[in-house]
Design a protein around this motif. Sequence first.
Motif, PDB file in Angstrom:
ATOM      1  N   ILE A   1       6.611  28.577 -86.060  1.00 55.67           N
ATOM      2  CA  ILE A   1       7.572  27.458 -86.336  1.00 55.67           C
ATOM      3  C   ILE A   1       6.948  26.343 -87.027  1.00 55.67           C
TER       4      ILE A   1
ATOM      5  N   TRP B   1      13.447  28.205 -94.416  1.00 47.15           N
ATOM      6  CA  TRP B   1      13.929  29.090 -93.549  1.00 47.15           C
ATOM      7  C   TRP B   1      13.911  30.546 -93.815  1.00 47.15           C
TER       8      TRP B   1
ATOM      9  N   TYR C   1      11.758  33.569 -92.290  1.00 47.31           N
ATOM     10  CA  TYR C   1      12.005  34.400 -91.244  1.00 47.31           C
ATOM     11  C   TYR C   1      12.734  35.798 -91.961  1.00 47.31           C
TER      12      TYR C   1
END
Lengths: 451, 341
Positions: free
Chosen positions: A273, A317, A320
């Motif tokens: 993260i 993001w 991911y």
Amino acid sequence: MFEYDPVLYSRILTTLTLAFHVIFATLGVGIPLMIAIAEWMGIKRNDPHYTLMARRWARGFIVTVAVGVVTGTAIVLQLSLLWPNFMRAAGHTIGLPMFMETFAFFFEAIFLGIYLYTWDRFKSKMKHFLLVIPIVIGATASAFFITTVNSFMNAPQGFEIVDGVLTNVSPLAAMFNPATPTKISHVIITCYLTAAFILGAIAALNILKGKNHVYHKKALHLTMVTGAIFAIGTAVIGDLSGKYLHEYQPEKLAAAEWHFETESEAPLILGGILTEDNEVRFALEIPYALSILAGGSTDTVVTGLNDFPADELPPLWIHYMFDLMVFIGMYLALVSMIFVFFNWKKNWNAFSRPLLWAVFAGGPLSMLAIQSGWFFAEVGRQPWILNGIMTVSEAATTSQHVDIMLLVFIILYTVLGITCVVVLRRMFKNNSVEHELEERGIVHHSKQEAN
Amino acid sequence: MSYEVVGITVLWTFLYGYLIVASVDFGAGFFSYYTKQRKKNHIIHNIIQRYLSPVWEVTNVFLVFFIIGIIGFFPDTAYYYGTALLVPGSVAIILLAIRGSYYAFATYGAKESKWYSFLYGATGLLIPASLTTVLTISEGGYVRIDNGNVQLLYGELFGSLYSWGVVILAVVSVLFISASFLTYYASRAKDTNALNLLRKYALIWSFPAITMGIVVFFLLNKRNPEHFQNMVELWWMFGISFLSFAIATYFIWKKRNYGTAFILVMIQYFTAFFGYGISHFPYLLYPYLTIYDGFTNETMATALIIAFIAGLLLLIPSLYLLMKLFLFDADYVEGKKSKVL
Ligand code: HDD
Ligand code: HEM
Ligand code: HEM
């Protein structure tokens, strides 16, 4: 509560339509090849099981094609309706492959009509097999042409802008831009890969349900052998795609890898993260791997995010999405190779339940990889619609009512998707393999092992 | 001929192709539904299925070809029409989507369903109605452009006699074209019952089709006098159109030459469609856009035309094969060849 923003709604609606279309498009490109291989095996081995396989796959295929065709038509209209400025620029520069794509569709549509209705019409089986070739060519050609358009959006070239006017256009240079080779080959081979795994998942599920006819084993074996080949090809071409990004869209690669500082011997970051101040936590680091992915050697210098203007960076993001795709790629290669290996070792059991479940999972996972791959590629291009030339907000419509249209299309796709699944299930439930084998008087082969 | 004229001629020809093949398809859907309601479906069901099943996807490609082609040749149309047509365009997309997928679901999903056939029948009439909006808008007066923003004037569109006239013309034409083709197809299939019923439909819809053609012609005078004037100058094309119609209807009425009759119907619509198109020239959208403002660059135009010729060389033999196997193969048409998938 929200202020009406046509750009935002246009983006959501485009995403929705493309993500829905690409499910059917991927199958539409991949399944004809699988049908062709099965029909060919049926002729070469004189084995009616493979012929029936081709026939049943073709029957399911037509339902997915129907949805592919209608959603594709929706995209073309929608691109003009939602992105009029982009389509105007695209018409001037990259109209050629879009135009050629319609010929590919035409070609495919004509032969699909003929193929489906001529199974028992020719004396020679070979003649009917020949009819599937144009379908395979047409489907792959349409993927080829449309992907050149998408490549162009990532690496636009073949024109000049003088005082805001497009001039000196060269359609072929626009079509064959730097992104084209890796993009086309990666897209096409992943279509084949996904088709193999979806069909393999169906075969695996049937065996798991206790159907033990050798037909299912043959289907599983065929799909896993082809699947293994395509999976290895996918990984190799995927690696080349990384090298393309390093050279032409380094910001996309850096965003995918949360790579902030420009450096050599860069590590590959898996999962994790990102904290508020851009620190990576809980991630798995593979030393040197990013430098190798980018340039093939540990001393390749990979540009970091800090070296790009902040307002030209894609959302982070997509990391991911990239990881998911690569993970699934590895998984698919592994599962299919294990299956093929076990099956090859005569006294090992390739049909054990855990392995069958693993193969089954590969079906939905491959489709998920297609989705995450596209999200990675398309969102990674933000804020640009034409990389470096035109931003998404410049391209969008100014029209009112995009929000209502979004709602209407959500309903439409939900209904279409559900009915499609229901129809497919009913089609194959009412007419099981065993039933059809009997009906067509195909004798049971005594040999139980598929090979 | 200039590139612009070549481009628009190619596109108009494809649109005409769509007009014919799609009309047959749309009308067939409606007749199929209508006869189901009246419990007469068994009479024409086989004829419709046998023709439609192999060709439905080809029909759709005609439309896609036209849209992609017009964006390729005339990129500015994407800008003008794209912005104005968001809602009507989306409605057309949805109808096309429902129609195409539910046709496949019904035909291959192996289950007859009233609901599917209703969708199939209803969309057959609604799609032509929604697609003709484009032709209506092109006459001008239905869009407003203030500082670069294109807006469709809905009140004007829904309140105008002309726009409703065009819608009705489209619907009745679809039914007429379809019925006259299916009459011919039934006669080839030597299916007397189907032939009698379809012939009746063709005759019923012939009169409304021609009447609406004339009515719309005069409504245009009020809407766009300039275009109307140009059409009057091309009176001979519309004359040929009317003559073809008269002979075709005569043949169908006299129960003879159904093939010729259908060709005459095609000529009727060809001359009317091209008469309309030529007189519309050079405007793509009155009074904002002509084919000369919106044209693509020369390199692209050459490339598109080369691609087009190469594409035709590929398509014509394939289409010929399709027609040979399904349209001109007497055994197939008569249903003697198995059509199991
Ligand atoms: C079954 C699907 C699938 C699988 C298993 C993989 N990919 Fe992929 N990938 C795609 C499906 C996909 C895609 C959906 O086809 C994308 C999206 C856009 C594109 O060009 O292809 C894509 C894009 C894409 C891109 C971005 C290209 C660009 O934006 O121009 C890279 C760098 C990779 N892939 C790399 C990989 C690697 C290293 C893989 C490891 C095995 C991998 N992919 C597996
Ligand atoms: C790379 C992603 C895509 C792939 C692989 C793909 C491939 C396909 C396939 C296989 C079909 C089904 C048609 C058939 O089987 O006959 C299809 C339909 C269609 N696609 Fe996509 N497509 C993609 C993205 C797009 C995009 C972005 C557009 C719009 C520009 C588009 C336009 C169309 C159209 C117009 C159709 C319907 C054609 C017809 O009427 O037959 N596709 N596509
Ligand atoms: C079929 C494969 C494709 C898929 C699944 C796909 C997916 C997406 C997604 C998810 C977005 C949204 C990105 C965002 O809003 O942040 C997007 C944007 C977009 N894509 Fe693609 N894309 C595909 C291929 C193409 C192709 C071939 C074209 C060109 C004809 C195209 C044109 C666009 C446009 C116009 C946008 C809107 C601008 C934007 O929001 O980025 N896409 N696409």
